[in-house]
Write a protein that holds these residues in place. Sequence first.
Motif, PDB file in Angstrom:
ATOM      1  N   ALA A 157      37.836 -13.428  12.187  1.00 26.58           N
ATOM      2  CA  ALA A 157      37.297 -12.202  11.626  1.00 26.58           C
ATOM      3  C   ALA A 157      37.961 -11.001  12.660  1.00 26.58           C
ATOM      4  O   ALA A 157      38.964 -10.722  12.627  1.00 26.58           O
ATOM      5  CB  ALA A 157      35.956 -12.223  11.659  1.00 26.58           C
ATOM      6  N   ASP A 158      37.226 -10.430  13.473  1.00 28.78           N
ATOM      7  CA  ASP A 158      37.614  -9.671  14.509  1.00 28.78           C
ATOM      8  C   ASP A 158      36.217  -9.761  15.368  1.00 28.78           C
ATOM      9  O   ASP A 158      35.071 -10.203  15.145  1.00 28.78           O
ATOM     10  CB  ASP A 158      37.717  -8.170  14.066  1.00 28.78           C
ATOM     11  CG  ASP A 158      36.703  -7.903  13.265  1.00 28.78           C
ATOM     12  OD1 ASP A 158      35.554  -7.377  13.977  1.00 28.78           O
ATOM     13  OD2 ASP A 158      36.784  -7.269  11.975  1.00 28.78           O
TER      14      ASP A 158
ATOM     15  N   LEU B 101      33.903  -7.440  16.526  1.00 26.03           N
ATOM     16  CA  LEU B 101      32.674  -6.775  16.174  1.00 26.03           C
ATOM     17  C   LEU B 101      31.906  -7.451  14.851  1.00 26.03           C
ATOM     18  O   LEU B 101      30.794  -7.773  14.963  1.00 26.03           O
ATOM     19  CB  LEU B 101      33.255  -5.159  15.600  1.00 26.03           C
ATOM     20  CG  LEU B 101      33.641  -4.537  16.813  1.00 26.03           C
ATOM     21  CD1 LEU B 101      33.776  -2.808  16.350  1.00 26.03           C
ATOM     22  CD2 LEU B 101      32.677  -4.463  18.092  1.00 26.03           C
ATOM     23  N   THR B 102      32.947  -8.184  14.138  1.00 26.83           N
ATOM     24  CA  THR B 102      32.352  -8.978  13.079  1.00 26.83           C
ATOM     25  C   THR B 102      31.507  -9.990  13.601  1.00 26.83           C
ATOM     26  O   THR B 102      30.525 -10.857  13.274  1.00 26.83           O
ATOM     27  CB  THR B 102      33.419  -9.277  11.915  1.00 26.83           C
ATOM     28  OG1 THR B 102      33.645  -8.011  11.502  1.00 26.83           O
ATOM     29  CG2 THR B 102      32.593 -10.255  10.975  1.00 26.83           C
TER      30      THR B 102
ATOM     31  N   ALA C 187      28.198  -9.171  15.380  1.00 26.47           N
ATOM     32  CA  ALA C 187      27.220  -9.138  14.490  1.00 26.47           C
ATOM     33  C   ALA C 187      26.580 -10.549  13.824  1.00 26.47           C
ATOM     34  O   ALA C 187      25.521 -10.506  13.840  1.00 26.47           O
ATOM     35  CB  ALA C 187      27.678  -8.253  13.481  1.00 26.47           C
ATOM     36  N   GLY C 188      27.593 -11.401  13.391  1.00 28.80           N
ATOM     37  CA  GLY C 188      27.207 -12.429  12.965  1.00 28.80           C
ATOM     38  C   GLY C 188      26.436 -13.494  14.100  1.00 28.80           C
ATOM     39  O   GLY C 188      25.400 -14.257  13.860  1.00 28.80           O
TER      40      GLY C 188
ATOM     41  N   GLN D 155      23.417  -3.252  16.306  1.00 28.54           N
ATOM     42  CA  GLN D 155      24.836  -3.273  17.038  1.00 28.54           C
ATOM     43  C   GLN D 155      25.345  -1.730  17.120  1.00 28.54           C
ATOM     44  O   GLN D 155      25.506  -1.054  16.035  1.00 28.54           O
ATOM     45  CB  GLN D 155      25.868  -3.982  16.053  1.00 28.54           C
ATOM     46  CG  GLN D 155      27.163  -4.076  16.748  1.00 28.54           C
ATOM     47  CD  GLN D 155      28.180  -4.928  15.796  1.00 28.54           C
ATOM     48  OE1 GLN D 155      28.160  -4.814  14.611  1.00 28.54           O
ATOM     49  NE2 GLN D 155      28.973  -5.977  16.459  1.00 28.54           N
TER      50      GLN D 155
ATOM     51  N   THR E 226      28.719   0.404  17.986  1.00 26.38           N
ATOM     52  CA  THR E 226      30.006  -0.078  18.231  1.00 26.38           C
ATOM     53  C   THR E 226      30.977   1.160  18.391  1.00 26.38           C
ATOM     54  O   THR E 226      30.681   2.396  17.943  1.00 26.38           O
ATOM     55  CB  THR E 226      30.661  -0.716  16.772  1.00 26.38           C
ATOM     56  OG1 THR E 226      30.479   0.277  15.674  1.00 26.38           O
ATOM     57  CG2 THR E 226      30.092  -2.019  16.530  1.00 26.38           C
TER      58      THR E 226
END
Length: 180
Positions: free
Chosen positions: A18-19, A21-22, A25-26, A129, A131
């Motif tokens: 994904a990246d 930041l994703t 969050a997960g 979160q 960012t």
Amino acid sequence: LNMNYALANIFRDAVAEADALTFQAGFAEKVSYRPGHISVITSDAPIGVQLSDGSGLRTGGLTAAENLREIPYGDQFIMVPDGGSTSRGTLTVLTKIESSDYRVYINAWGDAVFDLGLVLPDGTGTLRQVTFAGIDMPAGSKGWVTLLPGTNSAYKFSIDNDNDGAVDSEITASELAIPD
């Protein structure tokens, strides 16, 4: 130390899907049932990242050779891309918050453009979160953000481009609540 490297490889592979930041969050969503925590993630860039608590204890490193582990219940996972390079992503996790304030320091070893994500509890205990996408730091510059867990603070990332101790620019954060 070997366990740290093994986990860093797993995290690096998950970030690649994904990246940064994703992924963060997960990760926070999966552990949101536990007491509040702090995590700091950066995408790949030639930077050093260090988390410091209110008493001056540190985790992580501002140079490629430094990886301190002074904060209890905290560690930094260095996710170096295959082939090795000075560019790397980091994930710093603190599972027990024992200070009223923390500071994230970043040193740019080369010209760097990266994303920075922070997860911490707000004033109600809900994880959020924070960012900063597309931070642009020239080689030799320094940046920082102060974290105040358990508050509803607005966060800004400060950059000192020429190391004179003065803030040359600030970036305002975007925020996302992490569902329990």
